[in-house]
Scaffold this active site. Structure first.
Site, mmCIF file in Angstrom:
data_model
loop_
_atom_site.group_PDB
_atom_site.id
_atom_site.type_symbol
_atom_site.label_atom_id
_atom_site.label_comp_id
_atom_site.label_asym_id
_atom_site.label_seq_id
_atom_site.Cartn_x
_atom_site.Cartn_y
_atom_site.Cartn_z
ATOM 1 N N SER A 144 -15.528 -33.793 9.386
ATOM 2 C CA SER A 144 -14.430 -32.857 9.681
ATOM 3 C C SER A 144 -13.637 -32.644 8.403
ATOM 4 C CB SER A 144 -13.518 -33.478 10.752
ATOM 5 O OG SER A 144 -12.321 -32.740 10.882
ATOM 6 N N TYR A 157 -8.807 -40.427 14.636
ATOM 7 C CA TYR A 157 -9.790 -39.372 14.347
ATOM 8 C C TYR A 157 -9.973 -39.234 12.831
ATOM 9 C CZ TYR A 157 -12.100 -34.804 14.471
ATOM 10 O OH TYR A 157 -12.993 -33.770 14.316
#
Ligand SMILES: NC(=O)c1ccc[n+]([C@@H]2O[C@H](COP(=O)([O-])OP(=O)(O)OC[C@H]3O[C@@H](n4cnc5c(N)ncnc54)[C@H](O)[C@@H]3O)[C@@H](O)[C@H]2O)c1
Length: 253
Positions: A144, A157
């Protein structure tokens, strides 16, 4: 004209939805035989149906990426079904718990790490030996933009995706001499059920995401899938250890 992945076989985790689903469809369109692997059986089988209806070759395997035996089975059954494993996209993931670091429980931290990071370790652990024996293969880990920069309020995350990039680089170097390439994709905000759920749950998050996009729009799952296709194709033969942003300049700004 032959597809970019003609004759190859691929395993894609988390391919019942979003980026994984688009990647499975794109791989099949480019000529690969695909194992659609996901924890959600109905949606995964539907993706297989879509691929077969379009004339492609696919199969579904139930997979919880936090289970070592499930991961081992997904890899082994792909080799049994298609004879080899040329490409793997380790994509399954979750947004995980949100909040300031002091508000995150150890249980939530571990859960996000298990689904997003430990899973990639497990996938590599079983995919690499098959590819080493073949003396060829390409792996793409889906990280990401949050693997490269801070995302306040999403520490588990963010840390898990930074970890995915460390694993990617290490695996790439360890396998550079045996014909196996390992890269990562760092998608920007992409219009998938995961992102929609995060935005629906928090208007603050939605505002933060939408105001962070130089292009003024979310990415599409197909746009992310195209990068995975290229990285797994022979066109990317000298690309390994790369963390490729696919985010229309969101991290660059
Ligand atoms: N959508 C975005 O904006 C965005 C941005 C950057 C990175 N990513 C990453 O892309 C990947 C795919 O996300 P998405 O947006 O397509 O989400 P999504 O929710 O649409 O799809 C995720 C898929 O992973 C599966 N999955 C979840 N936990 C699993 C488990 N334990 N075992 C097996 N499968 C499991 C889900 O069932 C689902 O099919 C994730 O790793 C995510 O972190 C997404």
């Amino acid at each position: 004209m032959a597809g970019l992945l003609e004759g190859k076989s691929g395993l894609i985790t988390g391919s019942a939805s979003g980026i994984g689903r688009a990647t499975a469809l794109a791989f099949a369109r480019e000529g690969a035989s695909v194992t659609v692997a996901d924890i959600i059986d109905d949606a995964g089988k539907k993706v297989v149906g879509e691929i077969e209806s379009a004339g492609g070759r696919a199969r579904f395997v139930h997979l919880d990426v936090t289970s070592e035996s499930d991961v081992e089975n997904a890899v082994r059954s792909t080799v049994d079904a298609f004879g080899r494993l040329d490409c793997a996209v380790n994509n399954a993931g979750t947004t995980g718990a949100g909040g300031m670091i002091q508000q995150i429980s150890l249980e939530d931290w571990r859960k996000t790490m298990s689904i997003n990071l430990e899973s990639v370790f497990l996938c590599l652990k079983y995919e690499l030996p098959v590819m080493q024996e073949q003396k060829c293969g390409a792996i793409v880990n889906v990280a990401s933009g949050a693997g490269l920069i801070a995302v306040p309020g999403l520490s588990p995350y963010c840390a898990s995706k930074h970890g995915v990039l460390g694993l990617t680089k290490t695996a790439a170097v360890e396998n550079a001499r045996c014909g196996v390439r390992v890269n990562a994709i760092c998608p920007g905000s992409t219009d998938t059920p995961m992102l929609r759920a995060a935005m629906d749950a928090s208007p603050v998050m939605e505002k933060m995401i939408m105001s962070s996009l130089p292009s003024g729009r979310l990415g599409t799952p197909d746009e992310i899938a195209e990068a995975a296709v290229w990285l797994c194709s022979d066109r990317a033969a000298y690309v390994s250890g790369e963390s490729m942003l696919v985010d229309a300049a969101a991290v660059a700004r």
